[in-house]
Write a protein that holds these residues in place. Structure first.
Motif, short mmCIF file in Angstrom:
data_model
loop_
_atom_site.label_atom_id
_atom_site.label_comp_id
_atom_site.label_asym_id
_atom_site.label_seq_id
_atom_site.Cartn_x
_atom_site.Cartn_y
_atom_site.Cartn_z
N THR A 236 8.04 -7.44 19.74
CA THR A 236 9.06 -7.39 20.79
C THR A 236 8.81 -6.22 21.73
OG1 THR A 236 10.65 -8.28 19.20
CG2 THR A 236 11.54 -7.34 21.22
N PRO A 237 8.83 -6.44 23.04
CA PRO A 237 8.63 -5.34 23.99
C PRO A 237 9.92 -4.57 24.24
CG PRO A 237 8.92 -7.38 25.20
CD PRO A 237 8.99 -7.74 23.73
N LYS A 238 9.79 -3.39 24.83
CA LYS A 238 10.96 -2.58 25.16
C LYS A 238 11.01 -2.35 26.67
CE LYS A 238 13.56 1.56 23.98
NZ LYS A 238 13.66 2.71 23.07
N GLY A 239 12.03 -2.89 27.30
CA GLY A 239 12.25 -2.67 28.71
C GLY A 239 11.22 -3.33 29.60
N PRO A 240 11.38 -3.17 30.91
CA PRO A 240 10.45 -3.79 31.87
C PRO A 240 9.00 -3.38 31.66
CG PRO A 240 12.42 -2.97 32.98
CD PRO A 240 12.49 -2.47 31.57
N ALA A 241 8.76 -2.09 31.39
CA ALA A 241 7.38 -1.64 31.19
C ALA A 241 6.77 -2.29 29.96
CB ALA A 241 7.35 -0.11 31.06
N GLY A 242 7.59 -2.46 28.92
CA GLY A 242 7.10 -3.11 27.70
C GLY A 242 6.78 -4.57 27.92
N ARG A 243 7.63 -5.26 28.67
CA ARG A 243 7.37 -6.67 28.95
C ARG A 243 6.09 -6.85 29.75
NH1 ARG A 243 13.23 -6.64 29.21
NH2 ARG A 243 13.22 -6.14 31.42
N GLU A 244 5.88 -5.96 30.71
CA GLU A 244 4.67 -6.04 31.52
C GLU A 244 3.44 -5.74 30.66
OE1 GLU A 244 2.70 -4.03 35.56
OE2 GLU A 244 4.73 -3.51 34.93
N ALA A 245 3.54 -4.71 29.82
CA ALA A 245 2.41 -4.34 28.97
C ALA A 245 2.08 -5.45 27.99
CB ALA A 245 2.72 -3.05 28.22
N LEU A 246 3.10 -6.06 27.39
CA LEU A 246 2.87 -7.12 26.41
C LEU A 246 2.26 -8.35 27.08
CD1 LEU A 246 3.08 -8.12 23.54
CD2 LEU A 246 5.45 -8.82 24.00
N THR A 247 2.73 -8.69 28.27
CA THR A 247 2.15 -9.82 29.00
C THR A 247 0.68 -9.57 29.31
OG1 THR A 247 4.29 -10.37 29.99
CG2 THR A 247 2.34 -11.23 31.09
N ASP A 248 0.39 -8.38 29.83
CA ASP A 248 -0.99 -8.06 30.21
C ASP A 248 -1.91 -8.03 29.00
OD1 ASP A 248 -0.14 -7.87 32.80
OD2 ASP A 248 -0.05 -5.67 32.84
N LYS A 249 -1.47 -7.41 27.92
CA LYS A 249 -2.28 -7.32 26.70
C LYS A 249 -2.54 -8.71 26.13
CE LYS A 249 -3.49 -3.16 25.14
NZ LYS A 249 -4.86 -2.85 24.67
N SER A 250 -1.52 -9.54 26.09
CA SER A 250 -1.63 -10.87 25.51
C SER A 250 -2.63 -11.72 26.28
CB SER A 250 -0.27 -11.56 25.48
OG SER A 250 0.65 -10.83 24.69
N ARG A 251 -2.51 -11.72 27.59
CA ARG A 251 -3.38 -12.56 28.40
C ARG A 251 -4.80 -12.01 28.47
NH1 ARG A 251 1.07 -14.32 33.04
NH2 ARG A 251 2.15 -15.81 31.68
N ALA A 252 -4.93 -10.66 28.41
CA ALA A 252 -6.28 -10.08 28.39
C ALA A 252 -6.99 -10.41 27.09
CB ALA A 252 -6.19 -8.57 28.59
N THR A 253 -6.25 -10.50 26.00
CA THR A 253 -6.85 -10.75 24.68
C THR A 253 -7.05 -12.23 24.40
OG1 THR A 253 -5.77 -8.75 23.83
CG2 THR A 253 -6.62 -10.31 22.20
N PHE A 254 -6.07 -13.05 24.77
CA PHE A 254 -6.09 -14.46 24.37
C PHE A 254 -6.29 -15.43 25.53
CE2 PHE A 254 -3.09 -12.31 21.34
CZ PHE A 254 -3.96 -12.30 20.27
N GLY A 255 -6.35 -14.93 26.76
CA GLY A 255 -6.57 -15.80 27.90
C GLY A 255 -5.28 -16.35 28.47
N PRO A 256 -5.38 -17.36 29.35
CA PRO A 256 -4.17 -17.94 29.95
C PRO A 256 -3.35 -18.71 28.92
CG PRO A 256 -6.10 -19.24 30.53
CD PRO A 256 -6.61 -18.03 29.82
N CYS A 257 -2.08 -18.94 29.25
CA CYS A 257 -1.23 -19.71 28.35
C CYS A 257 -0.63 -20.91 29.08
CB CYS A 257 -0.15 -18.84 27.74
SG CYS A 257 0.94 -18.01 28.93
N ARG A 258 -0.15 -21.85 28.32
CA ARG A 258 0.38 -23.11 28.84
C ARG A 258 1.89 -23.17 28.60
NH1 ARG A 258 -1.31 -25.68 25.16
NH2 ARG A 258 0.57 -26.44 24.10
N LEU A 259 2.66 -23.35 29.66
CA LEU A 259 4.11 -23.37 29.55
C LEU A 259 4.62 -24.71 29.06
CD1 LEU A 259 6.87 -21.96 30.13
CD2 LEU A 259 6.78 -23.06 32.37
N GLU A 260 5.56 -24.66 28.10
CA GLU A 260 6.30 -25.84 27.69
C GLU A 260 7.76 -25.44 27.54
OE1 GLU A 260 4.91 -28.43 24.63
OE2 GLU A 260 2.82 -27.82 24.89
N THR A 261 8.65 -26.32 27.92
CA THR A 261 10.08 -26.05 27.79
C THR A 261 10.72 -27.10 26.90
OG1 THR A 261 10.51 -27.30 29.81
CG2 THR A 261 10.27 -24.91 30.02
N ARG A 262 11.73 -26.68 26.14
CA ARG A 262 12.50 -27.62 25.34
C ARG A 262 13.69 -28.12 26.15
NH1 ARG A 262 13.57 -25.58 19.28
NH2 ARG A 262 15.52 -25.04 20.31
N ALA A 263 14.35 -29.12 25.63
CA ALA A 263 15.49 -29.70 26.33
C ALA A 263 16.61 -28.69 26.53
CB ALA A 263 16.00 -30.91 25.57
#
Length: 233
Positions: free
Chosen positions: A116-143
Motif C-alpha cells: 500500500t502506498p502513502k499519499g500522492p508521492a507514494g502512489r506515484e512511486a508505486l505506479t512508476d516502480k510497478s510499471r518499470a519492473t513489470f511493464g504495462p498493465c491491462r485495465l479491467e473493471t467489474r460491474a
C-alpha cells in the motif's frame, strides 16, 4: 451521673478523617511520581528490511513465513475475509505490507501480498516502480465499478476469474488495485491513464492461480520486495 462521650466521639471522627486524608494524599502523591508509559509506537520497517526476506525462504511453508514476519518483526495479525494476515508498517513512500496465506492456511495455502502506498508521492512511486519492473498493465473493471490493472508476466495470466461453480469475478495474479470511483463503462483504451489518486495497492494474489502459475510467485515476491532497494549508481 451520666458521662458525656461526645468529645471522644468527635476526636475519634477527626482522627479517622485525618487518617483518610493522609491516605488520600499519599496515593495522590504516588500518582504524581508514577506516570504511566504510553504504548510503544508500531515498528516501522523499510521494504528491504532483512527480516522481510523470510517471505522468500523456500524451506518454510507459507503459514510459518507469515508467523515469522508477524512475531519477529513486531507486525500485527488481522483477520480479513481472506483469512489471517500479517500487517507491517513501512517507511515512506509506502504505508503497509500485508501478507497472508489464503482462507485455508493448512490445506491449500495461497500466498497473497499487498503493498500500500502513502499519499500522492507514494502512489506515484508505486505506479512508476510497478510499471518499470513489470511493464504495462491491462485495465479491467467489474460491474461494481472497481478497477484493476493487470500485469502480464511470463508463465502467469493475471485477470478476473471465478471460483469453481461460482459467478462472482475476483482479481488474481499481479495487478494494481484502484478505488471504486472508476466508472464501469470507462473505455479500456484509457487503461494506462488512470488517475494516480485512486490507486490503492499493488497486489500479488495466488488464490486462483494454477499449479504452473504458482511457480512464478516466489520470483514476483522478490521483485516487489526489491522496490525499496536504491538503484545502483
Amino acid at each position: 451521673m451520666a458521662v458525656d462521650h461526645s468529645n471522644d466521639r468527635r476526636r475519634s471522627r477527626a482522627k479517622r478523617f485525618a487518617l483518610g486524608l493522609c491516605a488520600l494524599l499519599l496515593v495522590t502523591s504516588c500518582d504524581l511520581f508514577h506516570v504511566e508509559k504510553p504504548p510503544a509506537p508500531p515498528r516501522v520497517l523499510a521494504l528491504q528490511d532483512e527480516g522481510l526476506q523470510v517471505l522468500l525462504d523456500p524451506s518454510l511453508p507459507c503459514l510459518e513465513r507469515m508467523k515469522e514476519v508477524a512475531y519477529r518483526l513486531e507486525c500485527q495479525f488481522q483477520l480479513s475475509a481472506l483469512g489471517r494476515e500479517a500487517v507491517c508498517a513501512l517507511v515512506e513512500p509506502y504505508e503497509q505490507l500485508t501478507f497472508g496465506c489464503g482462507v485455508d492456511e493448512e490445506l491449500a495455502p495461497r500466498e497473497r501480498l499487498r503493498l500500500t502506498p502513502k499519499g500522492p508521492a507514494g502512489r506515484e512511486a508505486l505506479t512508476d516502480k510497478s510499471r518499470a519492473t513489470f511493464g504495462p498493465c491491462r485495465l479491467e473493471t467489474r460491474a461494481d465499478g472497481r478497477a484493476f490493472c493487470f500485469f502480464e508476466v511470463a508463465g502467469m495470466t493475471s485477470g478476473l476469474r471465478t471460483f469453481q461453480g461460482g459467478s462472482l469475478e475476483f482479481p488474481t495474479g499481479l495487478y494494481l488495485e484502484y478505488g471504486d470511483s472508476i466508472p464501469a463503462a470507462r473505455p479500456r483504451a484509457e487503461a494506462q491513464l488512470l488517475p494516480g489518486s485512486s490507486l490503492r495497492a499493488l497486489v500479488l494474489s495466488s488464490e486462483l492461480l494454477s499449479a504452473e502459475e504458482l511457480a512464478r510467485v516466489p520470483e514476483l515476491l522478490a521483485s516487489i520486495l526489491a522496490f525499496g532497494t536504491p538503484a545502483p549508481d
